[in-house]
Write a protein that holds these residues in place. Structure first.
Motif, PDB file in Angstrom:
ATOM      1  N   SER A 205      -6.111  -2.327  -8.067  1.00 61.37           N
ATOM      2  CA  SER A 205      -5.077  -3.283  -7.586  1.00 61.37           C
ATOM      3  C   SER A 205      -5.507  -4.610  -6.994  1.00 61.37           C
ATOM      4  O   SER A 205      -6.165  -4.618  -6.121  1.00 61.37           O
ATOM      5  CB  SER A 205      -3.893  -2.738  -6.453  1.00 61.37           C
ATOM      6  N   PRO A 206      -6.651  -5.728  -7.795  1.00 58.21           N
ATOM      7  CA  PRO A 206      -6.870  -7.004  -7.422  1.00 58.21           C
ATOM      8  C   PRO A 206      -6.035  -7.197  -5.771  1.00 58.21           C
ATOM      9  O   PRO A 206      -6.610  -7.818  -4.421  1.00 58.21           O
ATOM     10  CB  PRO A 206      -6.997  -7.893  -8.027  1.00 58.21           C
ATOM     11  N   ALA A 207      -4.584  -7.567  -5.605  1.00 58.21           N
ATOM     12  CA  ALA A 207      -4.517  -8.287  -4.586  1.00 58.21           C
ATOM     13  C   ALA A 207      -3.339  -6.958  -4.003  1.00 58.21           C
ATOM     14  O   ALA A 207      -2.604  -6.753  -3.830  1.00 58.21           O
ATOM     15  CB  ALA A 207      -2.735  -8.999  -5.256  1.00 58.21           C
ATOM     16  N   TYR A 208      -5.269  -6.221  -3.577  1.00 61.60           N
ATOM     17  CA  TYR A 208      -4.596  -4.945  -2.733  1.00 61.60           C
ATOM     18  C   TYR A 208      -3.732  -4.695  -1.431  1.00 61.60           C
ATOM     19  O   TYR A 208      -3.569  -3.669  -0.813  1.00 61.60           O
ATOM     20  CB  TYR A 208      -5.684  -3.789  -3.236  1.00 61.60           C
ATOM     21  N   GLN A 209      -4.082  -5.830  -0.607  1.00 57.31           N
ATOM     22  CA  GLN A 209      -2.972  -5.948   0.061  1.00 57.31           C
ATOM     23  C   GLN A 209      -1.833  -6.644   0.972  1.00 57.31           C
ATOM     24  O   GLN A 209      -2.773  -8.373   0.634  1.00 57.31           O
ATOM     25  CB  GLN A 209      -4.352  -5.600   1.457  1.00 57.31           C
ATOM     26  N   PHE A 210      -1.730  -6.566   1.068  1.00 52.32           N
ATOM     27  CA  PHE A 210      -0.583  -7.696   1.972  1.00 52.32           C
ATOM     28  C   PHE A 210       0.177  -7.406   3.213  1.00 52.32           C
ATOM     29  O   PHE A 210       0.485  -6.236   3.295  1.00 52.32           O
ATOM     30  CB  PHE A 210       0.261  -8.333   0.916  1.00 52.32           C
TER      31      PHE A 210
ATOM     32  N   SER B 121      -1.940  -1.104  -1.318  1.00 47.23           N
ATOM     33  CA  SER B 121      -1.903  -0.617  -2.752  1.00 47.23           C
ATOM     34  C   SER B 121      -2.581   0.161  -3.612  1.00 47.23           C
ATOM     35  O   SER B 121      -2.677   0.751  -4.254  1.00 47.23           O
ATOM     36  CB  SER B 121      -1.330  -2.135  -3.897  1.00 47.23           C
ATOM     37  N   TYR B 122      -3.569   0.067  -2.614  1.00 38.45           N
ATOM     38  CA  TYR B 122      -4.909   0.987  -2.841  1.00 38.45           C
ATOM     39  C   TYR B 122      -4.960   1.767  -2.815  1.00 38.45           C
ATOM     40  O   TYR B 122      -4.935   2.959  -3.557  1.00 38.45           O
ATOM     41  CB  TYR B 122      -6.353   0.302  -2.228  1.00 38.45           C
ATOM     42  N   PHE B 123      -3.948   2.402  -1.717  1.00 43.12           N
ATOM     43  CA  PHE B 123      -3.507   3.764  -1.077  1.00 43.12           C
ATOM     44  C   PHE B 123      -2.791   4.381  -2.007  1.00 43.12           C
ATOM     45  O   PHE B 123      -1.884   5.348  -2.276  1.00 43.12           O
ATOM     46  CB  PHE B 123      -3.847   3.543   0.639  1.00 43.12           C
ATOM     47  N   LEU B 124      -1.109   3.179  -2.034  1.00 45.44           N
ATOM     48  CA  LEU B 124       0.206   3.821  -2.803  1.00 45.44           C
ATOM     49  C   LEU B 124      -0.297   3.240  -3.857  1.00 45.44           C
ATOM     50  O   LEU B 124       0.284   4.823  -4.551  1.00 45.44           O
ATOM     51  CB  LEU B 124       0.911   2.270  -2.774  1.00 45.44           C
TER      52      LEU B 124
ATOM     53  N   ALA C 105       6.687   2.887  -5.703  1.00 47.33           N
ATOM     54  CA  ALA C 105       5.490   3.674  -6.200  1.00 47.33           C
ATOM     55  C   ALA C 105       3.793   2.533  -6.748  1.00 47.33           C
ATOM     56  O   ALA C 105       3.182   2.670  -6.679  1.00 47.33           O
ATOM     57  CB  ALA C 105       5.433   4.918  -6.918  1.00 47.33           C
ATOM     58  N   TYR C 106       4.459   1.453  -6.902  1.00 48.21           N
ATOM     59  CA  TYR C 106       3.374   1.200  -7.909  1.00 48.21           C
ATOM     60  C   TYR C 106       4.035  -0.806  -8.086  1.00 48.21           C
ATOM     61  O   TYR C 106       5.434  -1.500  -7.847  1.00 48.21           O
ATOM     62  CB  TYR C 106       3.913   0.744  -9.645  1.00 48.21           C
TER      63      TYR C 106
END
Ligand code: HEM
Length: 467
Positions: free
Chosen positions: A340-345, A370-373, A403-404
């Motif tokens: 997921s490129p925008a993996y942290q917000f 979202s890398y972990f989610l 979840a996504y």
């Protein structure tokens, strides 16, 4: 210290809320320095030790990691208004993005800007850009044919980066960015890595002119001149024929229906830059990872080819083909899950809240990663496996929606979501219809690099073959 909240339960006072577990030195996963050294390893350690919610304090900053769909829905949607963007990560990127949509903490200004721009991002509006997406992809393939012999290794990340910039600028600003696209890419790369490091360890302040902070300043100047280039052109040359309705002219001339005001040139500049940045690296990384995953999974590539042959029979796809390219879309969705490129917000808790029985203190920086989610074992079986079938309608219906979240959720959901999905599917279909990108013999695994965005470290390099 703020008062502990209690949950009212049928008139009785319920048990006080639990404190969110705090990562401590004895947990063996370290603190500030471990976060600085390897952010993903640190967060993985916190999740393994404490589960779906925990606190940590890099350089004393109160952070809360949340990793459950229910928590994420609460923060982004159900109570979205009480979690704002005055959060650490957005403060880090603000020197680049300034008051544009992505990091804007001022909700009144954000609402006004989003209202003005939203009509250009509906699925219907995006339909009018899909021709640019496929035309530019065909031009890229023609350049590849001219410049690379069969079997040559190409820098897919660089090539797709230029393509993504050409597509977004042509579609929204009627601008032909040509050769300057590469300068923008380089400048963005510098900003992404300097700010990625600064987020993990925000010291010394960016105002201190260290060599890397000076590089960042130059990169911001370069991105600014890229944007002012085509704004200036439009202001001096008027609107190109037939382009009187593009996003740039709309931003230049629009007047907000509520306050009757237009947008000043500085705000316009920031919005254009936000769109370029929001649209460019995210789609570039997704397509780079998609080609990489396909190169490593020939059986999935074969299924993709079967769909493309059946739906397109060799021709270039069109907007009307999108609903028929169901498996192509599933491949893209699965690539967006794994990398997921925008993996942290992040959001800041404006007021104290209750979350899953825990007390969320006001002022917490809430991190969604979202890398972990997207690897949460409760929702994803064998999460490291590349398996587009997870996105068949039956499988997708079994999971909670949150979840996504590759595009976020709630009122700050990605404005370019439909644009991006159409672009990803159409570029992949246009390329894979006629060409394959294969792993060079003995090529090492490409690892994700956790910058502000999740970048394929060193870029994706694959060999070009005709199908
Ligand atoms: C694969 C492609 C993309 C991904 C994964 C992605 C991801 C995201 C995410 C996760 C957010 C929300 C961040 C948050 O809630 O804090 C966001 C916001 C945003 N994105 Fe995207 N994006 C993509 C493509 C695009 C494109 C193509 C555009 C423009 C053409 C764009 C423009 C924006 C803007 C302007 C925002 C801020 C929205 C707001 O707060 O109103 N993005 N994006």
């Amino acid at each position: 210290m703020s008062e502990t909240l209690s949950r009212p339960q049928g008139g009785r006072t319920a048990a006080p809320l639990k404190e969110i577990p705090l990562v401590r030195p004895r947990d063996g996963i370290g603190g500030t320095l471990a976060f600085k050294r390897d952010q993903l390893a640190f967060l993985a350690g916190g999740l393994a030790r404490h589960g779906d919610i925990f606190r940590f304090r890099p350089l004393g900053l109160p952070m809360v990691m949340v990793n459950h769909p229910d928590y994420i829905r609460q923060i982004l949607v159900d109570k979205g208004e009480q979690y704002d963007k005055n959060a650490a990560i957005f403060k880090v990127v603000r020197p680049v993005l300034r008051n544009g949509l992505i990091a804007n903490p001022d909700m009144a200004l954000w609402r006004r800007q989003r209202r003005m721009m939203a009509p250009h991002f509906t699925p219907r509006a995006v339909g009018s850009f899909t021709r640019n997406m496929t035309d530019e992809s065909v031009l890229m393939l023609q350049r590849w044919e001219r410049d690379y012999p069969e079997g040559a290794t190409i820098d897919v990340t660089d090539e797709i980066g230029q393509l993504a910039l050409r597509i977004v600028n042509r579609s929204l600003f009627s601008a032909e960015v040509g050769e300057v696209a590469q300068a923008f890419e380089r400048a963005f790369g510098v900003a992404n890595s300097v700010l990625g490091a600064f987020f993990r360890f925000p010291f010394p302040p960016l105002s201190v002119p260290t060599p890397s902070h000076r590089r960042l300043r130059r990169a911001i100047d370069d991105m600014d001149s890229f944007v002012s280039g085509f704004i200036r052109e439009r202001l001096s040359g008027g609107t190109p024929p037939g382009q009187d309705v593009d996003l740039l002219s709309l931003l230049l001339h629009s007047v907000d229906e509520e306050d009757g005001k237009g947008m000043d040139l500085e705000q316009l500049h920031h919005e254009v830059l936000n769109i370029c940045i929001g649209a460019y690296e995210t789609t570039t990384n997704t397509l780079s990872w998609t080609f990489y995953l396909l190169a490593r999974h020939p059986e999935i590539e074969e299924r993709l080819h079967a769909e493309l042959d059946q739906v397109l029979g060799g021709r270039v796809p069109t907007f009307e083909d999108l609903p028929k390219l169901a498996y192509t879309r599933m491949v893209v969705e699965e690539a967006l899950r794994i990398y997921s490129p925008a993996y942290q917000f992040m959001r800041r808790a404006v007021v104290e809240d209750e979350i899953g029985g825990y007390r969320m203190p006001a002022g917490s920086n809430v991190l969604v990663n979202s890398y972990f989610l997207h690897r949460h074992p409760e929702f994803w079986h064998e999460p490291e496996r590349f398996d587009p079938e997870r996105f068949s309608p039956e499988e997708a219906a079994k999971r909670p929606k949150h979840a996504y979240v590759p595009f976020g959720s709630g009122h700050r959901v990605c404005i370019g979501k439909h644009f991006a999905m159409s672009e990803l599917v159409l570029v992949l279909a246009t390329v894979a219809r006629s060409h394959r990108l294969v792993m060079p013999a003995g090529a090492p695994e490409v690892l994700p690099e956790a910058l502000i965005t999740l970048h394929p470290k060193g870029g994706v390099h694959l060999q070009l073959e005709h199908r």
